[in-house]
Design an enzyme around this catalytic site. Sequence first.
Site, PDB file in Angstrom:
ATOM      1  N   GLY A  13       0.833  -1.214   0.000  1.00  0.00           N
ATOM      2  CA  GLY A  13       0.000   0.000   0.000  1.00  0.00           C
ATOM      3  C   GLY A  13       0.861   1.255   0.000  1.00  0.00           C
ATOM      4  N   ARG A  74       1.022  -4.762  -5.726  1.00  0.00           N
ATOM      5  CA  ARG A  74       1.227  -6.069  -5.105  1.00  0.00           C
ATOM      6  C   ARG A  74       1.521  -6.994  -6.282  1.00  0.00           C
ATOM      7  NH1 ARG A  74      -0.465  -4.580  -0.032  1.00  0.00           N
ATOM      8  NH2 ARG A  74      -2.176  -3.104  -0.063  1.00  0.00           N
ATOM      9  N   ASP A 105       5.598  -5.607   5.772  1.00  0.00           N
ATOM     10  CA  ASP A 105       6.208  -6.908   6.047  1.00  0.00           C
ATOM     11  C   ASP A 105       6.275  -7.801   4.802  1.00  0.00           C
ATOM     12  OD1 ASP A 105       6.952  -6.715   8.665  1.00  0.00           O
ATOM     13  OD2 ASP A 105       5.050  -7.465   9.465  1.00  0.00           O
ATOM     14  N   THR A 127       4.225   2.213   5.553  1.00  0.00           N
ATOM     15  CA  THR A 127       2.826   1.786   5.593  1.00  0.00           C
ATOM     16  C   THR A 127       2.116   2.629   6.647  1.00  0.00           C
ATOM     17  OG1 THR A 127       1.344  -0.021   6.284  1.00  0.00           O
ATOM     18  CG2 THR A 127       3.580  -0.178   7.055  1.00  0.00           C
ATOM     19  N   ASP A 129      -0.263   1.984   8.579  1.00  0.00           N
ATOM     20  CA  ASP A 129      -0.846   1.272   9.730  1.00  0.00           C
ATOM     21  C   ASP A 129       0.045   1.186  10.964  1.00  0.00           C
ATOM     22  OD1 ASP A 129      -3.050   0.854   8.221  1.00  0.00           O
ATOM     23  OD2 ASP A 129      -2.764  -1.299   7.936  1.00  0.00           O
ATOM     24  N   ASP A 131       2.165  -1.128  11.523  1.00  0.00           N
ATOM     25  CA  ASP A 131       1.980  -2.531  11.926  1.00  0.00           C
ATOM     26  C   ASP A 131       3.231  -3.380  11.728  1.00  0.00           C
ATOM     27  OD1 ASP A 131       2.014  -2.534   9.186  1.00  0.00           O
ATOM     28  OD2 ASP A 131       0.167  -3.674   8.925  1.00  0.00           O
ATOM     29  N   ARG A 173      -5.952  -2.883   9.920  1.00  0.00           N
ATOM     30  CA  ARG A 173      -6.570  -4.221   9.878  1.00  0.00           C
ATOM     31  C   ARG A 173      -6.139  -5.078  11.056  1.00  0.00           C
ATOM     32  NH1 ARG A 173      -4.632  -6.046   4.358  1.00  0.00           N
ATOM     33  NH2 ARG A 173      -3.616  -4.043   4.542  1.00  0.00           N
TER      34      ARG A 173
HETATM   35  P1  ATP Z   1       1.057  -3.148   3.317  1.00  0.00           P
HETATM   36  O1  ATP Z   1       1.258  -3.361   4.795  1.00  0.00           O
HETATM   37  O2  ATP Z   1       0.955  -1.739   2.935  1.00  0.00           O
HETATM   38  O3  ATP Z   1      -0.008  -4.015   2.760  1.00  0.00           O
HETATM   39  P2  ATP Z   1       3.058  -5.052   2.426  1.00  0.00           P
HETATM   40  O4  ATP Z   1       4.444  -4.863   1.933  1.00  0.00           O
HETATM   41  O5  ATP Z   1       2.900  -5.893   3.659  1.00  0.00           O
HETATM   42  O6  ATP Z   1       2.455  -3.599   2.603  1.00  0.00           O
HETATM   43  P3  ATP Z   1       2.001  -7.114   0.707  1.00  0.00           P
HETATM   44  O7  ATP Z   1       0.912  -7.064  -0.280  1.00  0.00           O
HETATM   45  O8  ATP Z   1       1.917  -8.112   1.813  1.00  0.00           O
HETATM   46  O9  ATP Z   1       2.171  -5.626   1.244  1.00  0.00           O
HETATM   47  O10 ATP Z   1       3.390  -7.409  -0.056  1.00  0.00           O
HETATM   48  C1  ATP Z   1       3.810  -6.640  -1.164  1.00  0.00           C
HETATM   49  C2  ATP Z   1       4.492  -7.534  -2.183  1.00  0.00           C
HETATM   50  O11 ATP Z   1       5.643  -8.155  -1.604  1.00  0.00           O
HETATM   51  C3  ATP Z   1       3.663  -8.711  -2.674  1.00  0.00           C
HETATM   52  O12 ATP Z   1       2.770  -8.356  -3.697  1.00  0.00           O
HETATM   53  C4  ATP Z   1       4.734  -9.651  -3.198  1.00  0.00           C
HETATM   54  O13 ATP Z   1       5.187  -9.277  -4.481  1.00  0.00           O
HETATM   55  C5  ATP Z   1       5.852  -9.425  -2.209  1.00  0.00           C
HETATM   56  N1  ATP Z   1       5.784 -10.490  -1.184  1.00  0.00           N
HETATM   57  C6  ATP Z   1       4.889 -10.627  -0.178  1.00  0.00           C
HETATM   58  N2  ATP Z   1       5.127 -11.736   0.554  1.00  0.00           N
HETATM   59  C7  ATP Z   1       6.211 -12.329  -0.021  1.00  0.00           C
HETATM   60  C8  ATP Z   1       6.969 -13.514   0.268  1.00  0.00           C
HETATM   61  N3  ATP Z   1       6.642 -14.334   1.280  1.00  0.00           N
HETATM   62  N4  ATP Z   1       8.004 -13.807  -0.544  1.00  0.00           N
HETATM   63  C9  ATP Z   1       8.325 -13.006  -1.570  1.00  0.00           C
HETATM   64  N5  ATP Z   1       7.654 -11.857  -1.892  1.00  0.00           N
HETATM   65  C10 ATP Z   1       6.621 -11.538  -1.137  1.00  0.00           C
END
Ligand code: ATP
Length: 322
Positions: A13, A74, A105, A127, A129, A131, A173
């Site tokens: 995000g 994503r 994360d 992010t 949040d 979190d 969330r």
């Molecule tokens: P937010 O908290 O804003 O949602 P985020 O980084 O946690 O941010 P995610 O959608 O969980 O958002 O992850 C972003 C991207 O990171 C995913 O679309 C994917 O490409 C990559 N990703 C997530 N988990 C993994 C994993 N276990 N291994 C490799 N790449 C990953």
Amino acid sequence: MSSKAIAVLTSGGDAPGMNAAVRAVVRTGLSHGVRVMGIQRGFNGLLSGEVVEMNLRSVSDIIHRGGTILYTARSPEFNTPAGVQQAASTCRSLGIDGVVVIGGDGSFRGARDLTESGIRCIGIPGTIDNDIASSEYTIGFDTAMNTAVQMVDRLRDTMESHDRCSVVQVMGRRCGDIALQTGIAVGATSILVPEVPYDFQKDIIERMRFTQKTGKKHFIIIVAEGVGGVEKLAQDIQEATGIESRATILGHVQRGGSPTLRDRVVGSEMGSVAATLLYKGKGNRVIVMQGGKIVDLDISEALNMKRVFDKNLYEIAHRISI
Ligand code: ATP
């Protein structure tokens, strides 16, 4: 291209302040004399080849802007062994040997996988949040809360005029930090967060009745997204108290807008530290805030940490918002 370069991407995000971090990565990298590339649309850009060379002026006029000039996404395609290999091979073909990954994360897991494939990565928590367990602070959190406070202040004007109750859902969330701090800042009668179970009678109705007896006529209940159910909650409150109650979901308005001073400064510091670590040949680290200081940790260690909710602040909110 044969010369060594570092790159930066934003993933997951979007969050206000990501641009400040991108700007700092680019300008710090250039100051060390390395080339800096901007990868567009998160890890997707490494699969589609959307990679652009950055210069000092590529990041002009962005520090005050919300969103991310690199766009974000994503990428389920990246999140496979073949996707990670392909991303690593794009980096090698462009001479990129280190990437700064700004996101949550999930993005850090991607950064760890890419590091294991030979491309050193450094994560930055971006992010709204707040979190991320390893960091006291994530870029975007302050701006999102200030936006939420402004919005609730507006609702408060109209609630006051009509002696109503306003049930407001804010983002978060899995994490109640936005709800907790916003709730304190707007004087919410009750704050509902995913980390603490609540009792409808005791935590909402009895508090409303008590404050009503002491002369209060309008009420704000702040609910984190992870608790949800604000329409039903507003109905139940109206039925139980007879006070006209309205639900409002603030939603994505909290993600936009010009970043606050804090997000610009933290984004700048984290971005600069990350670029310097890459320049020095370090990888598999995340930049975090601990004890108010910016430090770096091993990614896997950071991903294994458990978030601790600020129960003391929650107790204080409970005590004074009455
Ligand atoms: P937010 O908290 O804003 O949602 P985020 O980084 O946690 O941010 P995610 O959608 O969980 O958002 O992850 C972003 C991207 O990171 C995913 O679309 C994917 O490409 C990559 N990703 C997530 N988990 C993994 C994993 N276990 N291994 C490799 N790449 C990953």
